[in-house]
Each structure stands twice: as structure tokens, then as C-alpha cells.
Motif scaffolding. Sequence first.
Motif, short mmCIF file in Angstrom:
data_model
loop_
_atom_site.label_atom_id
_atom_site.label_comp_id
_atom_site.label_asym_id
_atom_site.label_seq_id
_atom_site.Cartn_x
_atom_site.Cartn_y
_atom_site.Cartn_z
N ALA A 218 0.81 -1.22 0.00
CA ALA A 218 0.00 0.00 0.00
C ALA A 218 0.84 1.27 0.00
O ALA A 218 0.42 2.29 -0.55
CB ALA A 218 -0.93 0.00 1.21
N ALA A 219 2.03 1.24 0.61
CA ALA A 219 2.86 2.45 0.72
C ALA A 219 4.32 2.11 0.45
O ALA A 219 5.16 2.17 1.35
CB ALA A 219 2.69 3.09 2.08
N PRO A 220 4.65 1.76 -0.79
CA PRO A 220 6.03 1.32 -1.07
C PRO A 220 7.07 2.43 -0.98
O PRO A 220 8.25 2.13 -0.81
CB PRO A 220 5.93 0.79 -2.51
CG PRO A 220 4.75 1.49 -3.09
CD PRO A 220 3.78 1.67 -1.97
N SER A 221 6.66 3.71 -1.06
CA SER A 221 7.66 4.79 -1.00
C SER A 221 7.76 5.42 0.38
O SER A 221 8.57 6.33 0.59
CB SER A 221 7.34 5.88 -2.03
OG SER A 221 6.21 6.64 -1.64
N ALA A 222 6.96 4.94 1.34
CA ALA A 222 6.91 5.59 2.65
C ALA A 222 8.11 5.22 3.51
O ALA A 222 8.44 4.05 3.65
CB ALA A 222 5.64 5.19 3.38
N PRO A 223 8.76 6.21 4.13
CA PRO A 223 9.75 5.88 5.18
C PRO A 223 9.00 5.33 6.38
O PRO A 223 7.85 5.72 6.66
CB PRO A 223 10.41 7.22 5.48
CG PRO A 223 9.41 8.25 5.07
CD PRO A 223 8.62 7.66 3.94
N LEU A 224 9.64 4.43 7.11
CA LEU A 224 8.99 3.71 8.20
C LEU A 224 9.71 4.01 9.51
O LEU A 224 10.84 3.54 9.72
CB LEU A 224 9.01 2.21 7.92
CG LEU A 224 8.38 1.79 6.57
CD1 LEU A 224 8.69 0.33 6.27
CD2 LEU A 224 6.88 2.06 6.57
N LEU A 225 9.09 4.81 10.34
CA LEU A 225 9.65 5.12 11.65
C LEU A 225 9.31 3.97 12.59
O LEU A 225 8.13 3.74 12.88
CB LEU A 225 9.07 6.44 12.16
CG LEU A 225 9.57 6.94 13.52
CD1 LEU A 225 11.08 7.17 13.51
CD2 LEU A 225 8.82 8.20 13.92
N ALA A 226 10.32 3.24 13.03
CA ALA A 226 10.09 1.96 13.71
C ALA A 226 10.64 1.99 15.14
O ALA A 226 11.82 1.73 15.36
CB ALA A 226 10.72 0.82 12.93
N PRO A 227 9.79 2.27 16.12
CA PRO A 227 10.18 2.05 17.51
C PRO A 227 10.15 0.55 17.82
O PRO A 227 9.60 -0.24 17.06
CB PRO A 227 9.10 2.80 18.30
CG PRO A 227 7.91 2.76 17.41
CD PRO A 227 8.43 2.79 16.00
#
Length: 280
Positions: A218-227
Motif C-alpha cells: 500500500a505504501a512502497p515509498s513511505a519511510p517507516l519510523l520503527a520504535p
Amino acid sequence: MSTAEHFGARLQEAVASCGPLVAGIDPHSALLEAWSLPDTADGLRDFSLTALDAVAGEVAAIKPQSAFFERHGAAGVAVLEELLRKAREAGVLTILDVKRGDIGSTMAAYAEAHLLPGAPLEADAITVSPYLGAGSLDPAVRLAAAHGKGLFLLALTSNPDGPQVQHARTVRDTPVAAEIARHAEEVGGGTDDRWSSVGLVVGATVGAAYRELGLEQAAPSAPLLAPGFGAQGAGPAELREVFGDNAGHVLVSLSRGLLAAGPDPAAMRARAAQLRADYS
């Protein structure tokens, strides 16, 4: 909007230069005590500015948690203002963890407080909650796009009760989290080569949910902020296990695992360099 002004592009460049670590500046009382600092605004200031100086150049961004500053009232908020300003002067990207979410003029006011250039609490990006409907965030989306700022939408959080809402099905019979991801992709301005300026918050401890609920597609270009890395249990193996083909978009958010090396700046810098190598 030029590439230089696009937050996603600036973040992508920072990760390429400094690695994927994001330093969570979370000055809770236990960390202040461990650093032999008082749980006061003065202790907060010493802690925050020391941490910034130690990690600059070794992390892609810092992520101050606003609540730990707000609990000290106006004096604590003044420290947060100073931290954001000094990070900007040092060329360090800031993701302010405020989890704002509202509708209409109130959402616009929250956006102006944090995303408008020259605002006292100006940051490069903020975390936001889409659970009044992803479209409720449109005032922040518009302001971010106009000024080269970013947003991170809460999508799959690591708290035990998160799945009750995030895994639920919408009227279109798709997972709520996937709808949030789809919206982020639509409004974020990402491309095959350039990261979106609207990313997602996805806990590193969510197991297979990121892929099984369809967020990867669904969001292949999104950066993923992962705590969830470090003290919360996730490690380098989770980059691929949880995030699959989008592991290269993950911002590894670490607070205690990094700041526990303080208060010695050299020790923190060495710790940041080691973690950067572990997660790169």
C-alpha cells in the motif's frame, strides 16, 4: 516542490549519509537519574544538548518525545524549543514525537505550531494520529507540502491494544492500517526513486502484520519510523523479518539502547557508531 525542499528526499539523503538510526531524545526521570542529573528543566537541558552533540553526524535524525519536555511546564517546553533550534543549526533532521490528531482549524493550528518555518517549536517532521480519519490530517499534509516538512502517521503500533483498531476491517473490508498506508502514499509525493514525505509509524515488534495486512504494497515509498528496537526486544534480524522488501526504508528508532551509554559524549558517540554498523 524541488527535490531539495522535499522532506522525503532530505531524509533519504540523511540515511544514505549517516545510516538508519534515529536517536530518541526521551529524558524520562530514570535516564536523568542514571546520568546523575536532576529531574528539572536544567537537568533536561543538560541531557538533551549533550545527547544532540554526541549523536550529530552518526544518526539520520533525532526524535524528541514532547511529553517528557511538557511535563516540566513552560521551562521544559523552552528546552524543547532550544533543542529543535540547535539541531536545525547543526543540520540534524528533527522528528518531533507529538502524535497530534484533530479536525479542521485545530489540526491546522497544531500543524502551524510545528511545521511552519519560524515557529518556536518548528521541526522537520512530526508524528500524527489518523484515527479521526486519515483525511482529518489534510491541513497538516498541505502545510507540510508547502514548506518541505514531513509527517509520520501512526499505522501499526506495538502496544498490546493496537490491533483492536489497526487490524479491524473498514467498510471496504480492508484493514484500517492498510487504509492509512494507502492514504500516506497518495498524499506524500513519493516516487519509485524518492521517499514519500508522509511516512508511517510501524513498531518493530509487530511480527508479520506489516506484510500480512498489506502495508508493504500500500505504501512502497513511505519511510517507516520503527520504535521497538533495542530495549523493547527487536534487533537487526527484525529489519528483514518484519519489513520484508521495504527494510531499506526503516528508520531504526533507539532511545535507551543509545542514551544509556551517556552521559559521556564519547561513549555515546561510539555506541551510535556501533549501532549504525549493526543496523546498516
